[in-house]
Design a protein around this motif. Sequence first.
Motif, PDB file in Angstrom:
ATOM      1  N   LEU A  87      16.263   7.274 -10.952  1.00 53.66           N
ATOM      2  CA  LEU A  87      15.532   7.374  -9.694  1.00 53.66           C
ATOM      3  C   LEU A  87      14.036   7.175  -9.921  1.00 53.66           C
ATOM      4  O   LEU A  87      13.349   6.547  -9.100  1.00 53.66           O
ATOM      5  N   LEU A  88      13.514   7.689 -11.037  1.00 53.09           N
ATOM      6  CA  LEU A  88      12.100   7.486 -11.358  1.00 53.09           C
ATOM      7  C   LEU A  88      11.807   6.008 -11.567  1.00 53.09           C
ATOM      8  O   LEU A  88      10.794   5.483 -11.075  1.00 53.09           O
ATOM      9  N   TYR A  89      12.687   5.319 -12.287  1.00 51.20           N
ATOM     10  CA  TYR A  89      12.513   3.879 -12.506  1.00 51.20           C
ATOM     11  C   TYR A  89      12.494   3.129 -11.182  1.00 51.20           C
ATOM     12  O   TYR A  89      11.673   2.238 -10.957  1.00 51.20           O
ATOM     13  N   LYS A  90      13.403   3.514 -10.297  1.00 50.39           N
ATOM     14  CA  LYS A  90      13.470   2.866  -8.972  1.00 50.39           C
ATOM     15  C   LYS A  90      12.180   3.100  -8.194  1.00 50.39           C
ATOM     16  O   LYS A  90      11.638   2.183  -7.559  1.00 50.39           O
ATOM     17  N   GLU A  91      11.647   4.316  -8.235  1.00 50.62           N
ATOM     18  CA  GLU A  91      10.434   4.638  -7.479  1.00 50.62           C
ATOM     19  C   GLU A  91       9.198   3.943  -8.065  1.00 50.62           C
ATOM     20  O   GLU A  91       8.336   3.477  -7.324  1.00 50.62           O
ATOM     21  N   VAL A  92       9.108   3.889  -9.381  1.00 55.01           N
ATOM     22  CA  VAL A  92       7.971   3.200 -10.010  1.00 55.01           C
ATOM     23  C   VAL A  92       8.042   1.709  -9.730  1.00 55.01           C
ATOM     24  O   VAL A  92       7.036   1.062  -9.396  1.00 55.01           O
ATOM     25  N   LEU A  93       9.240   1.136  -9.852  1.00 55.61           N
ATOM     26  CA  LEU A  93       9.409  -0.294  -9.593  1.00 55.61           C
ATOM     27  C   LEU A  93       9.083  -0.619  -8.145  1.00 55.61           C
ATOM     28  O   LEU A  93       8.525  -1.687  -7.846  1.00 55.61           O
ATOM     29  N   ARG A  94       9.381   0.310  -7.252  1.00 51.38           N
ATOM     30  CA  ARG A  94       9.142   0.098  -5.826  1.00 51.38           C
ATOM     31  C   ARG A  94       7.663  -0.173  -5.542  1.00 51.38           C
ATOM     32  O   ARG A  94       7.327  -1.093  -4.793  1.00 51.38           O
ATOM     33  N   PHE A  95       6.756   0.644  -6.107  1.00 54.06           N
ATOM     34  CA  PHE A  95       5.342   0.406  -5.818  1.00 54.06           C
ATOM     35  C   PHE A  95       4.720  -0.618  -6.762  1.00 54.06           C
ATOM     36  O   PHE A  95       3.751  -1.293  -6.411  1.00 54.06           O
ATOM     37  N   TRP A  96       5.291  -0.795  -7.952  1.00 54.49           N
ATOM     38  CA  TRP A  96       4.694  -1.724  -8.902  1.00 54.49           C
ATOM     39  C   TRP A  96       4.925  -3.179  -8.498  1.00 54.49           C
ATOM     40  O   TRP A  96       4.083  -4.034  -8.736  1.00 54.49           O
ATOM     41  N   LYS A  97       6.063  -3.461  -7.861  1.00 56.73           N
ATOM     42  CA  LYS A  97       6.351  -4.840  -7.455  1.00 56.73           C
ATOM     43  C   LYS A  97       5.407  -5.319  -6.359  1.00 56.73           C
ATOM     44  O   LYS A  97       5.282  -6.527  -6.139  1.00 56.73           O
ATOM     45  N   VAL A  98       4.771  -4.392  -5.661  1.00 53.90           N
ATOM     46  CA  VAL A  98       3.764  -4.767  -4.660  1.00 53.90           C
ATOM     47  C   VAL A  98       2.431  -4.113  -5.034  1.00 53.90           C
ATOM     48  O   VAL A  98       1.717  -3.586  -4.194  1.00 53.90           O
ATOM     49  N   SER A  99       2.096  -4.181  -6.305  1.00 51.25           N
ATOM     50  CA  SER A  99       0.902  -3.488  -6.808  1.00 51.25           C
ATOM     51  C   SER A  99      -0.391  -4.007  -6.191  1.00 51.25           C
ATOM     52  O   SER A  99      -1.380  -3.284  -6.116  1.00 51.25           O
ATOM     53  N   PHE A 100      -0.390  -5.262  -5.751  1.00 52.67           N
ATOM     54  CA  PHE A 100      -1.587  -5.787  -5.088  1.00 52.67           C
ATOM     55  C   PHE A 100      -1.911  -4.951  -3.848  1.00 52.67           C
ATOM     56  O   PHE A 100      -3.074  -4.706  -3.538  1.00 52.67           O
ATOM     57  N   GLN A 101      -0.873  -4.485  -3.173  1.00 58.81           N
ATOM     58  CA  GLN A 101      -1.055  -3.670  -1.974  1.00 58.81           C
ATOM     59  C   GLN A 101      -1.187  -2.193  -2.309  1.00 58.81           C
ATOM     60  O   GLN A 101      -2.032  -1.494  -1.745  1.00 58.81           O
TER      61      GLN A 101
END
Length: 250
Positions: A7-21
Amino acid sequence: MSGFRTLLYKEVLRFWKVSFQTVGAPVLTALLYLMIFSHVLEAHVQVHGVPYAAFLIPGLVMMSALQNAFANSSSSLIQSKVTGSVVFVLLPPISYVEFFLAYVVAAMLRGLMVGLGVLLVTMWFAPPSFIAPLWILAFIVIGGGIMGTLGVVAGIWADKFDQLAAFQNFLIMPLTMLSGVFYSIHSLPEFWQQVSRFNPVFYMIDGFRFGFFGVSDVAPETSLAVVATSFLLASAATLALLKSGYKLRS
């Protein structure tokens, strides 16, 4: 703890994939704050003998980290509830403690990334000193944990984006903007100084700034005690909420 890691990996990936925003945009906002306020007030204001631009940088770093830690956990939960995808998190055998830790740690990581980004782009205006780096780390980590925890509460409570926006605009925003980011509370009238002492975010900002300059409005030990106690109380309340299944399992 495999559920926590996934779940932590999913949450980190969630914001990192749109890190520009999620990371870049808050850094730009903080940079604009610094450019405007330092240009207007740099020649006229010193706080505790510190030039105003240098005084402002730690406040902007901490404010950005706190606001984005809250935004990460709250937006993730409300999006999952609105789209119905939260069921895929609730069905696996993930305990409520793992659920809590995954969302809060991810929020803390986003807050740390944003804070570091703000520091790197603003330190060219007034290179800060680092008198007590352990104090800096302690306050930004615990402060991010508090805001991540409040984000979980807001995400659980809100049923739509309007409710979440109200929580952020009428609670989180005033707490962070009126916490001494742009000023020392000693510049306020006595009544408002006392009011500020009931704002836990003030202690986060003040203790964090102490780590840079070695000066503060309140003793850093007092600030750390208030912040740590706030984190423990908020965590206990949120864990009880998750255990009950309020608006998630019931």
